[in-house]
Design a protein around this motif. Structure first.
Motif, PDB file in Angstrom:
ATOM      1  N   ALA A 189      26.615  44.459  51.258  1.00 10.84           N
ATOM      2  CA  ALA A 189      26.511  43.856  49.929  1.00 10.84           C
ATOM      3  C   ALA A 189      25.696  44.741  48.993  1.00 10.84           C
ATOM      4  O   ALA A 189      26.036  44.887  47.809  1.00 10.84           O
ATOM      5  CB  ALA A 189      25.884  42.469  50.030  1.00 10.84           C
ATOM      6  N   ILE A 190      24.621  45.335  49.502  1.00 12.99           N
ATOM      7  CA  ILE A 190      23.829  46.252  48.677  1.00 12.99           C
ATOM      8  C   ILE A 190      24.694  47.431  48.235  1.00 12.99           C
ATOM      9  O   ILE A 190      24.712  47.807  47.059  1.00 12.99           O
ATOM     10  CB  ILE A 190      22.590  46.741  49.456  1.00 12.99           C
ATOM     11  N   ALA A 191      25.436  48.004  49.179  1.00 14.69           N
ATOM     12  CA  ALA A 191      26.313  49.138  48.852  1.00 14.69           C
ATOM     13  C   ALA A 191      27.384  48.719  47.843  1.00 14.69           C
ATOM     14  O   ALA A 191      27.730  49.477  46.926  1.00 14.69           O
ATOM     15  CB  ALA A 191      26.958  49.683  50.124  1.00 14.69           C
ATOM     16  N   ALA A 230      29.476  48.988  42.359  1.00 16.32           N
ATOM     17  CA  ALA A 230      29.931  48.303  41.148  1.00 16.32           C
ATOM     18  C   ALA A 230      29.196  48.825  39.922  1.00 16.32           C
ATOM     19  O   ALA A 230      29.793  48.956  38.838  1.00 16.32           O
ATOM     20  CB  ALA A 230      29.720  46.794  41.293  1.00 16.32           C
ATOM     21  N   TYR A 231      27.901  49.130  40.085  1.00 15.98           N
ATOM     22  CA  TYR A 231      27.160  49.695  38.957  1.00 15.98           C
ATOM     23  C   TYR A 231      27.781  51.026  38.528  1.00 15.98           C
ATOM     24  O   TYR A 231      27.958  51.284  37.328  1.00 15.98           O
ATOM     25  CB  TYR A 231      25.691  49.888  39.306  1.00 15.98           C
ATOM     26  N   PHE A 259      24.016  46.103  32.843  1.00 12.06           N
ATOM     27  CA  PHE A 259      24.607  45.658  34.103  1.00 12.06           C
ATOM     28  C   PHE A 259      23.753  44.517  34.622  1.00 12.06           C
ATOM     29  O   PHE A 259      22.521  44.512  34.448  1.00 12.06           O
ATOM     30  CB  PHE A 259      24.619  46.807  35.122  1.00 12.06           C
ATOM     31  N   VAL A 260      24.400  43.520  35.240  1.00 12.19           N
ATOM     32  CA  VAL A 260      23.670  42.361  35.775  1.00 12.19           C
ATOM     33  C   VAL A 260      24.186  42.042  37.168  1.00 12.19           C
ATOM     34  O   VAL A 260      25.395  42.101  37.423  1.00 12.19           O
ATOM     35  CB  VAL A 260      23.843  41.125  34.855  1.00 12.19           C
ATOM     36  N   VAL A 317      29.000  42.442  35.401  1.00 14.36           N
ATOM     37  CA  VAL A 317      28.178  41.558  36.216  1.00 14.36           C
ATOM     38  C   VAL A 317      28.778  41.399  37.604  1.00 14.36           C
ATOM     39  O   VAL A 317      29.994  41.342  37.768  1.00 14.36           O
ATOM     40  CB  VAL A 317      28.022  40.177  35.533  1.00 14.36           C
ATOM     41  N   VAL A 318      27.895  41.339  38.595  1.00 10.07           N
ATOM     42  CA  VAL A 318      28.298  40.998  39.960  1.00 10.07           C
ATOM     43  C   VAL A 318      27.599  39.700  40.343  1.00 10.07           C
ATOM     44  O   VAL A 318      26.386  39.690  40.571  1.00 10.07           O
ATOM     45  CB  VAL A 318      27.938  42.107  40.966  1.00 10.07           C
TER      46      VAL A 318
END
Length: 389
Positions: A342-344, A349-350, A291-292, A310-311
């Motif tokens: 954004a952190i959440a 997404a991970y 994951f990136v 990726v995000v």
């Protein structure tokens, strides 16, 4: 025996510390080589770009390099003379520099390479790049003239295609994709232990931009976002966090390594990745991650094009344009999310990374079609130019 065909690659680089520019250069060489061979020609490349420090990572018996300086552009024995030996010019504008948002001196150089090729009668294609924004005169008129006089203009995303249609409606315009999708790499194996999460740290955003005053207008506090992600991921205990850069710059506020070093000191549980020596080395490393999250566009392209969820963290419309054109909506936008949100979003997404991987797989057909659009037109234009000689 196939005829030798001389191609000038303008605003490319054989040694840029910005590995995104390097990725464009390697990718465009690969695609132009494919097109030339399809046209029955043997390509020879002259890479023409700004003077930069650092080791050369693009070389070969059919590749030479020139440095754009004031003297090189003004001297009859410089750029003008080199144009006389070329069959074709591919001008990529360093990916995103064909715009009027930068200092006028930079725009003057970007325009001069095009104007001189046109004046010398060397056919020119504007390779896939961001077009604009243009909002000033005489910049808009000059850019429109260059686009109209080019044999073809390739936008690398739908937003750029729309900007091109408005700027130069009579240009021979095509929509393709970023040529860095064609960057070759060696696929690395995934971890047999903890999943490896790569955080591509942008030194530029970590410093608050070139001015330190967030001239990009991003809503999140990028430094706080990055620190929050590293802290949250390390607290899980079930992943390995890898910190890596994609731009090696002599400017401390643009150098990713400075920010990576600072974060590694602050979070000793994270793994600091040594600076890469070439764009293919960077992409090869990225291919082995699970994951990136990244804020350098070509680091995120490297992830996407090697199938890694990726995000991207956007700071300009080039992100939304490029990934939106692929139907890939996983992104921290310039505006619309607070830092905590954004952190959440990234952490969620991970957890849903299988969905991101599936979305990438669906978009791969768009990438391949965009690359083929470009190669096919290059092959046609190269063959026509060779026939005229």
């Amino acid at each position: 025996m196939p005829r030798q065909f001389e191609i000038g690659l303008v605003w490319h680089s054989v040694r840029s510390g910005n590995l995104g520019v390097g990725a464009l250069s390697v990718g465009n060489i690969a695609l132009a080589r494919r097109a030339a061979e399809r046209a029955g020609l043997t390509p020879k490349f002259t890479v023409i770009g700004p003077r930069e420090p650092g080791p050369i990572y693009i070389s070969g018996p059919d590749i030479s390099a020139r440095e754009i300086t004031g003297r090189y552009m003004a001297s009859p024995g410089g750029y003008w003379a080199d144009l006389g030996h070329l069959d074709y010019v591919l001008d990529i504008g360093a990916g995103d520099s064909f715009a009027d948002i930068y200092p006028d001196k930079r725009f003057a150089y970007i325009m001069a390479t095009k104007a001189m090729a046109i004046a010398r009668g060397v056919p020119m294609i504007l390779s896939p790049q961001t077009i604009g924004p243009f909002s000033r005169q005489p910049h808009s008129a000059a850019a429109a003239w260059a686009c109209t006089r080019a044999e073809a203009v390739f936008a690398r995303d739908p937003l750029s295609m729309a900007a091109l249609a408005k700027l130069a409606p009579h240009a021979k315009a095509f929509q393709a994709v970023d040529v860095a999708f064609a960057l070759p790499f060696e696929r690395r194996p995934k971890s047999s232990g903890k999943p490896r999460i790569g955080i591509n740290v942008s030194g530029l955003l970590f410093s608050g931009g070139y001015t330190g005053k967030n001239e990009f207008g991003i809503e999140v506090d990028y430094a706080a976002l990055t620190r929050g992600l590293v802290a949250a991921l390390l607290a899980r205990g079930d992943v390995e966090v890898m910190l890596f850069g994609h731009v090696n710059s002599p400017l401390p506020n643009d150098d990713d390594g400075v920010a990576v070093d600072a974060l590694a000191r602050e979070f000793p549980g994270a793994t600091k990745v040594a600076p890469f020596t070439s764009p293919s080395e960077a992409k090869s490393f990225i291919s082995g991650l699970d994951f990136v999250v990244g804020a350098r566009m070509h680091a995120t392209i490297a992830a996407y094009s090697s199938g890694v969820p990726v995000v991207p963290v956007s700071y300009s419309r080039k992100f939304e344009g490029l990934f939106g054109g692929l139907g890939y909506d996983w992104m921290v936008p310039v505006r619309g999310l607070t830092t905590d949100a954004a952190i959440a979003y990234v952490l969620n997404a991970y957890e849903r990374r299988a969905k991101l991987a599936a979305d990438i797989a669906r978009g791969s057909a768009i990438v391949e079609a965009g690359l083929e659009t470009y190669v096919a037109e290059l092959a046609r234009c190269f063959a026509a130019a060779a026939a005229r000689k």
